[in-house]
Design an enzyme around this catalytic site. Structure first.
Site: not given
Ligand code: GLU
Length: 448
Positions: A92, A128, A168, A212
């Site tokens: 994830k 990622k 992201d 976030t």
């Molecule tokens: N890109 C975000 C992070 O750095 C969210 C990742 C997600 O929701 O899977 O955690």
């Protein structure tokens, strides 16, 4: 060999096996520097070569992304997905579209994601991805064609039980829409749980957009409360003006603080009356404009600066929410001199290691990204829960769950730091608490 000698040897080995990936090395070093007290208590981790295994991604995918721009010219970008660790759940983590994206950046983000996701207490592994594609200045059609080409390769590697990407930097609801549409078309499956950050009408979750930023504000509030202080009445600086920054600003205001500055890649704006959240959101989210337009529209109270850095301004709480390594030692010294009491990372690794050290030595409360910005991915896991049960929760309930998760992450980091003899060291607390969870799961599953 002592623990610190074997950590140094492993570090060296990783650096030589993964050359030219400075961000990945930086992320590894930050974790290694804090693990000794835990490794002393758990000799079985070294025996099972857990650290060596965790630092090696389970799978790394690099692919060509060809697409045709509006002028009819063929363009080629590079796509990445690093499936780092699946001990706790499906991989994830987000996708980043930015010219700075390369394997080292994706690996640093994926490595951080393992521990961040573990800290949420939810069943998600770490991964990622992204591309060196630059969405800036591209038309909607170009973005769509790029996303479709990207998914034409990525679809075979992902799935609700395998790997669940999200957004992201450079990837928001628009891009997730194009990606989801192409996945659905290729697979002929309405598999809602394959991506998170979807629109509300087609499987998205309430509070995911805000999560976030809200989570970072909650985390800093918890840090202050645990140290007999509060957010009320404080001047706060939030760098960036993207998704994380915008909603951190909104929540700080709701919690009684006053955000007086934010920024983008060309400059920063100082607003003596406090940043007007609605105006900022309109310009950045709806119009996709620049921060300079905010200053123009806001009038006398706002000043736009292109010289120097946002960290030249005094504040007592700083929330770096832009990008990696944006806050260096010099900025940290200035913030300390101006009386900063708490810093929490809304972005991933925005503070350079020297800056973190200076904050800690000066007694400034420092919340690392793994803990402070985990609210986004945690709410993604809540989106997966809603998709799995074909349900849709209310805003109030979703926010309450997010708040509870952030409180738990704070308590976990705070108590772990104290237990290992480093009270208030949230970096150590986050790394050890996150690492422990992954390590125990991996131990239970044998040599995988
Ligand atoms: N890109 C975000 C992070 O750095 C969210 C990742 C997600 O929701 O899977 O955690």
């Amino acid at each position: 060999m002592s623990i610190s000698e074997s950590l140094a040897a492993l570090r060296q080995n990783i650096e030589s096996r993964n050359p030219a990936e400075p961000e990945f090395h930086q992320a590894i070093n930050e974790v290694f520097e804090t693990l000794s007290p835990m490794l002393g208590k758990h000799p079985e981790y070294a025996e099972a070569k857990l650290l060596e295994r965790i630092c090696e991604p389970e799978r790394q995918i690099i692919f060509r992304v060809p697409w045709v721009d509006d002028a009819g010219e063929v363009q080629i970008n590079r796509g990445f997905r690093v499936e780092f660790n699946s001990a706790l759940g499906p991989y994830k983590g987000g996708l980043r579209f930015h010219p700075s994206v390369g394997l080292g950046v994706v690996k640093f983000l994926g490595f951080e994601q393992i521990f961040k996701n573990a800290l949420t207490g939810l069943p998600i592994g770490g991964g990622k991805g992204g591309s060196d594609f630059d969405p800036k200045g591209k038309s909607d059609n170009e973005i769509m064609r790029f996303c479709q080409s990207f998914m034409t390769e990525l679809y075979r590697h992902i799935g609700e039980y395998t790997d669940v990407p999200a957004g992201d930097i450079g990837v928001g609801a628009r891009e997730i829409g194009f990606l989801f549409g192409q996945y659905k078309r290729i697979t002929n499956r309405y598999e809602s749980g394959v991506l998170t950050g979807k629109g509300l009408a087609w499987g998205g979750a309430r509070v995911r957009v805000e999560a976030t930023g809200y989570g970072t504000a909650y985390f800093v509030q918890e840090m202050l409360a645990a140290n007999d202080a509060g957010l009320g009445g404080r001047d706060v600086i939030v760098s960036g003006s993207g998704n994380v920054a915008i909603y951190a600003i909104q929540k700080v205001h709701q919690l009684g603080g006053r955000v007086v500055a934010c920024s983008d890649s060309t400059g920063y704006v100082h607003d003596a009356d406090g940043i007007d959240f609605k105006m900022l959101r309109q310009i950045k989210e709806v119009e996709r404009g620049r921060i300079s337009e905010y200053a123009e529209r806001r009038g006398a109270s706002a000043r736009y600066e292109t010289n120097g850095s946002i960290w030249d301004l005094p504040c007592t709480v700083a929330l770096p929410c832009a990008t990696q390594n944006e806050l260096d030692a010099e900025a940290a010294r200035r913030l300390i001199a101006s009386g900063v009491v708490a810093v929490a990372e809304g972005a991933n690794m925005p503070c350079r290691p020297e800056a973190v050290r200076l904050f800690q030595e000066a007694g400034v409360l420092f919340g690392p990204g793994k803990a402070a910005n985990a609210g986004g991915v945690a709410t993604s896991a809540l989106e997966m829960q809603q998709n799995a049960s074909r349900d849709s929760w209310s805003f109030e309930y979703s926010e309450q769950r997010l708040h509870e998760i952030m409180r738990n992450i704070h308590t976990d980091c705070f108590e772990t730091a104290a237990e290992y003899g480093h009270p208030r060291n949230y970096v150590l607390g986050a790394n050890i608490a996150g690492f422990n969870r992954v390590a125990e799961a991996m131990l239970a599953m044998g040599v995988i």
